[in-house]
Design an enzyme around this catalytic site. Structure first.
Site, PDB file in Angstrom:
ATOM      1  N   GLU A  28      47.339  54.917 102.236  1.00 31.12           N
ATOM      2  CA  GLU A  28      48.332  54.959 101.170  1.00 31.12           C
ATOM      3  C   GLU A  28      47.592  54.630  99.878  1.00 31.12           C
ATOM      4  O   GLU A  28      46.899  53.601  99.809  1.00 31.12           O
ATOM      5  CB  GLU A  28      49.421  53.913 101.438  1.00 31.12           C
ATOM      6  CG  GLU A  28      50.503  53.997 100.391  1.00 31.12           C
ATOM      7  CD  GLU A  28      51.610  52.972 100.588  1.00 31.12           C
ATOM      8  OE1 GLU A  28      51.646  52.287 101.617  1.00 31.12           O
ATOM      9  OE2 GLU A  28      52.427  52.875  99.655  1.00 31.12           O
ATOM     10  N   ARG A 254      43.788  45.833 114.710  1.00 39.46           N
ATOM     11  CA  ARG A 254      43.395  45.709 113.325  1.00 39.46           C
ATOM     12  C   ARG A 254      42.147  44.828 113.225  1.00 39.46           C
ATOM     13  O   ARG A 254      42.010  43.874 113.989  1.00 39.46           O
ATOM     14  CB  ARG A 254      44.538  44.930 112.680  1.00 39.46           C
ATOM     15  CG  ARG A 254      44.858  45.196 111.297  1.00 39.46           C
ATOM     16  CD  ARG A 254      46.216  44.602 110.954  1.00 39.46           C
ATOM     17  NE  ARG A 254      46.998  45.692 110.454  1.00 39.46           N
ATOM     18  CZ  ARG A 254      46.887  46.133 109.207  1.00 39.46           C
ATOM     19  NH1 ARG A 254      46.126  45.552 108.334  1.00 39.46           N
ATOM     20  NH2 ARG A 254      47.581  47.164 108.822  1.00 39.46           N
ATOM     21  N   LYS A 264      46.298  44.438 101.016  1.00 41.50           N
ATOM     22  CA  LYS A 264      46.129  45.073  99.703  1.00 41.50           C
ATOM     23  C   LYS A 264      46.987  44.389  98.645  1.00 41.50           C
ATOM     24  O   LYS A 264      46.589  44.276  97.491  1.00 41.50           O
ATOM     25  CB  LYS A 264      46.491  46.562  99.779  1.00 41.50           C
ATOM     26  CG  LYS A 264      45.366  47.409 100.328  1.00 41.50           C
ATOM     27  CD  LYS A 264      45.673  48.884 100.206  1.00 41.50           C
ATOM     28  CE  LYS A 264      46.486  49.359 101.381  1.00 41.50           C
ATOM     29  NZ  LYS A 264      46.698  50.816 101.375  1.00 41.50           N
TER      30      LYS A 264
HETATM   31  P1  ATP Z   1      48.075  46.958 103.784  1.00 43.02           P
HETATM   32  O1  ATP Z   1      48.939  46.409 104.858  1.00 43.02           O
HETATM   33  O2  ATP Z   1      47.105  45.970 103.214  1.00 43.02           O
HETATM   34  O3  ATP Z   1      48.820  47.706 102.729  1.00 43.02           O
HETATM   35  P2  ATP Z   1      47.731  49.326 105.268  1.00 43.02           P
HETATM   36  O4  ATP Z   1      47.386  49.266 106.689  1.00 43.02           O
HETATM   37  O5  ATP Z   1      49.154  49.570 104.972  1.00 43.02           O
HETATM   38  O6  ATP Z   1      47.173  48.032 104.544  1.00 43.02           O
HETATM   39  P3  ATP Z   1      46.937  51.981 104.679  1.00 43.02           P
HETATM   40  O7  ATP Z   1      46.439  52.578 103.445  1.00 43.02           O
HETATM   41  O8  ATP Z   1      48.271  52.414 105.174  1.00 43.02           O
HETATM   42  O9  ATP Z   1      46.886  50.409 104.503  1.00 43.02           O
HETATM   43  O10 ATP Z   1      45.871  52.131 105.835  1.00 43.02           O
HETATM   44  C1  ATP Z   1      45.275  53.366 106.150  1.00 43.02           C
HETATM   45  C2  ATP Z   1      44.792  53.309 107.569  1.00 43.02           C
HETATM   46  O11 ATP Z   1      43.869  52.252 107.730  1.00 43.02           O
HETATM   47  C3  ATP Z   1      45.924  53.071 108.541  1.00 43.02           C
HETATM   48  O12 ATP Z   1      45.789  53.983 109.609  1.00 43.02           O
HETATM   49  C4  ATP Z   1      45.721  51.674 108.986  1.00 43.02           C
HETATM   50  O13 ATP Z   1      46.122  51.516 110.311  1.00 43.02           O
HETATM   51  C5  ATP Z   1      44.222  51.471 108.836  1.00 43.02           C
HETATM   52  N1  ATP Z   1      43.944  50.072 108.576  1.00 43.02           N
HETATM   53  C6  ATP Z   1      44.420  49.312 107.577  1.00 43.02           C
HETATM   54  N2  ATP Z   1      44.005  48.046 107.676  1.00 43.02           N
HETATM   55  C7  ATP Z   1      43.229  47.991 108.789  1.00 43.02           C
HETATM   56  C8  ATP Z   1      42.497  46.955 109.453  1.00 43.02           C
HETATM   57  N3  ATP Z   1      42.487  45.708 108.985  1.00 43.02           N
HETATM   58  N4  ATP Z   1      41.810  47.287 110.564  1.00 43.02           N
HETATM   59  C9  ATP Z   1      41.810  48.527 111.034  1.00 43.02           C
HETATM   60  N5  ATP Z   1      42.472  49.550 110.469  1.00 43.02           N
HETATM   61  C10 ATP Z   1      43.183  49.291 109.360  1.00 43.02           C
HETATM   62 MG    MG Z   2      50.126  51.348 105.694  1.00 45.67          MG
END
Ligand code: ATP
Ligand code: MG
Length: 553
Positions: A28, A254, A264
């Site tokens: 995102e 994760r 984020k």
């Molecule tokens: P936040 O919760 O901080 O906003 P997010 O997971 O919503 O992070 P995205 O941009 O949606 O952020 O993440 C893109 C991809 O990266 C998703 O498929 C997510 O599962 C993966 N991802 C995000 N954080 C992690 C993590 N800590 N470990 C492994 N994969 C991750």
């Molecule tokens: Mg997300």
């Protein structure tokens, strides 16, 4: 090295279900990528490469209030820098808005979705809990024609934000809360970075995500564990929509790291509140921060391989990441001399005005890295830490009356100490032994310490920034307040360091090993002739360990 996901993919290929996997990384664009994303990127692009498939980069840009072009650009830059390439397979969920809308209309037409006039709070109250079923909205049984009309008018912009939503009509009593009539569309009067003002209703992540995968023919949709409970909803949508393919979702753990926060939202707060120097601050767990700090992408990829993928959440020690980075830098970073806290040395018996050049190795571990020439003269800088007026036991470096080796140059002996008015040592008066030229004595005597040094007449002034963990505790926020756990000493600026003249204009992003001090990267704040260095990592400091054990003095 097959993990459980690679085993599934291999089995699907072996069974002839797919010729090759199609995966995707779906960020995102509401912030910069962090080390957790790197794990997901390495997994998705890695599997595609290993099985001869492909990996899409798809922006999940369904939330215009939080998303920006700056993030879209930085994410692409970071994925490429990590060493992965999507080729022509760059996609945006916003490209599917029209298709998604049509499918939503189809659900409404089939009596499987309805427009709800409840407020967000009321919807939450009706949702129930893990132990109590939800309650039906009074609008749940609206006639199809009325729903079609209202949904069209939502799209046309007739209603204010938050006044109505479109919900799937599934089961308010389901034990899985995600199936209690989840929201599919919200009214958001906000310009979108790509679609501008075309839309004022936006699909939720839950509605956009699985259908985007299906449109792109994703075979294995890999996501983190928190989406496991959403899978029945994604399956329900796929079952009830005329989608062109059926992706298989597999969840993995994760990445979590000690001394690190990977939210984020929190990282954005650190940037907005000015606690750090931006998203790419060298202390940030972002890809851009690690790049600025001098972490090579190879080290980050190696780390992702080391931690692997697993089905259970766990926290990795940050030292494991540092280990992977050091491994690469030890092999690749050229050695240089620097004095972070410089102390002047005058060699009394060395001729005034004389300059010699010594060849020193660029990397003792790699002869092919060659040598460089370093000037030597009567006045030098050494590291203040390398001198003790009254040496503690086991301190073998310079002290009054003691001889040490200057790496690749001469042996010197400290004859006397010059102090300032405040009693602080400002200069050492030393002598050198001309017979030790090049760093070895003909009589075979061997000083216990070899120091790095710089010719004062040639050295270039530099600012050096030392970095420590961003948090004081391995489990930030355990006490309930992340801000309280921030390390106020995570950055120390040394404004009066000296480095070799060859480092005056180094390109930002180059990482060196300052001998005996650590790895340092040319920072983007550098100006010509006025370099700034960020400490990437320390070396393993044996003296600090001795002191910590209490055996030193
Ligand atoms: P936040 O919760 O901080 O906003 P997010 O997971 O919503 O992070 P995205 O941009 O949606 O952020 O993440 C893109 C991809 O990266 C998703 O498929 C997510 O599962 C993966 N991802 C995000 N954080 C992690 C993590 N800590 N470990 C492994 N994969 C991750
Ligand atoms: Mg997300």
């Amino acid at each position: 090295m097959a993990d459980f996901i690679r085993e599934i993919v291999a089995a699907d290929v072996a069974a002839g279900q797919i010729a090759a996997p199609v995966t995707r990384f779906p960020p995102e664009p509401n912030g910069y990528l962090h080390i957790g994303h790197a794990k997901s990127i390495a997994l998705n692009f890695g599997i595609a490469a290993e099985f001869g498939g492909r990996c899409h980069l798809r922006f999940d840009d369904t939330n215009p209030e939080k998303e920006e072009q700056e993030y879209i650009d930085s994410i692409q830059h970071d994925v490429r820098w990590l060493g992965f390439e999507w080729g022509k397979h760059l996609y945006f969920a916003s490209d599917y808005f029209e298709q998604l809308y049509e499918w939503a209309v189809a659900l409404v037409g089939a009596g499987k979705a309805y427009v709800d006039d409840l407020s967000a709070d009321e919807i939450r109250e009706h949702r129930g809990t893990l132990t109590e079923p939800g309650r039906d909205s009074p609008w749940r049984d609206r006639p199809v024609a009325e729903n079609l009309d209202l949904f069209a008018r939502m799209r046309a912009g007739e209603f204010a934000n938050g006044t109505r939503v479109l919900r799937a009509k599934i089961d308010m009593a389901s034990p899985n809360i995600n199936l209690r009539d989840p929201i599919l569309y919200r009214i958001v009067h906000a310009a979108h970075p790509r679609t501008g003002d075309t839309w004022c209703i936006y699909p939720t992540y839950d509605f956009a995500h699985g259908q985007s995968d299906a449109i792109e023919g994703i075979s294995h949709s890999l996501c983190t564990l928190e989406f496991e409970a959403h899978r029945p909803l994604y399956d329900w949508l796929i079952d009830n929509l005329p989608v062109p393919s059926r992706p298989r979702q597999i969840e993995f753990a994760r990445l979590a790291l000690t001394y690190t926060v990977l939210s984020k939202r929190f990282l954005l707060r650190l940037v907005k509140d000015g606690f750090v120097r931006g998203w790419d601050d060298p202390r940030m767990p972002t890809i851009s921060g690690m790049r600025r700090r001098g972490y090579p992408s190879e080290g980050i990829r190696d780390f992702a391989t080391m931690v692997g993928v697993d089905k259970a959440n766990s926290t990795i020690e940050i030292e494991q990441l540092e280990y992977a980075v050091r491994n690469v830098l030890n092999r690749t970073a050229p050695r240089r001399f620097a004095a972070l806290d410089p102390l002047r040395v005058v060699i009394e018996n060395y001729p005034e005005g004389q300059v010699e050049a010594f060849e020193v190795a660029n990397n003792p571990e790699d002869p092919s890295a060659g040598t460089r020439s370093v000037e030597f003269s009567r006045e030098l800088w050494i590291e203040r830490d390398d001198f003790m007026e009254e040496p503690a036991p086991k301190f073998f470096r310079l002290a009054p009356g003691r001889e040490v080796r200057l790496r690749g140059a001469y042996f010197i002996t400290c004859q006397s100490v010059v102090k300032g008015a405040d009693g602080k040592v400002v200069e050492l008066r030393c002598t050198y032994d001309p017979a030790t030229r090049g760093g070895d004595a003909p009589d075979g005597r061997r000083p216990k310490a070899t120091l790095h040094w710089l010719s004062a007449a040639h050295a270039v002034k530099a600012e050096v920034r030392l970095y420590d963990h961003l948090f004081t505790t391995p489990t930030p926020g355990a006490s309930g307040d992340l801000m309280a756990d921030l390390n106020p000493d995570s950055e120390t600026v040394l404004p009066h360091a000296f480095v070799e003249p060859s480092l005056a204009d180094g390109p930002a992003g180059t990482t060196f090993q300052f001998e005996r001090l650590g790895y340092f990267c040319v920072d983007s704040d550098s100006a010509p002739g006025r370099p700034v260095f960020s400490r990437t990592l320390t070396l393993k400091d044996t003296w600090a360990k001795v002191q910590a054990r209490g055996t030193g003095g």
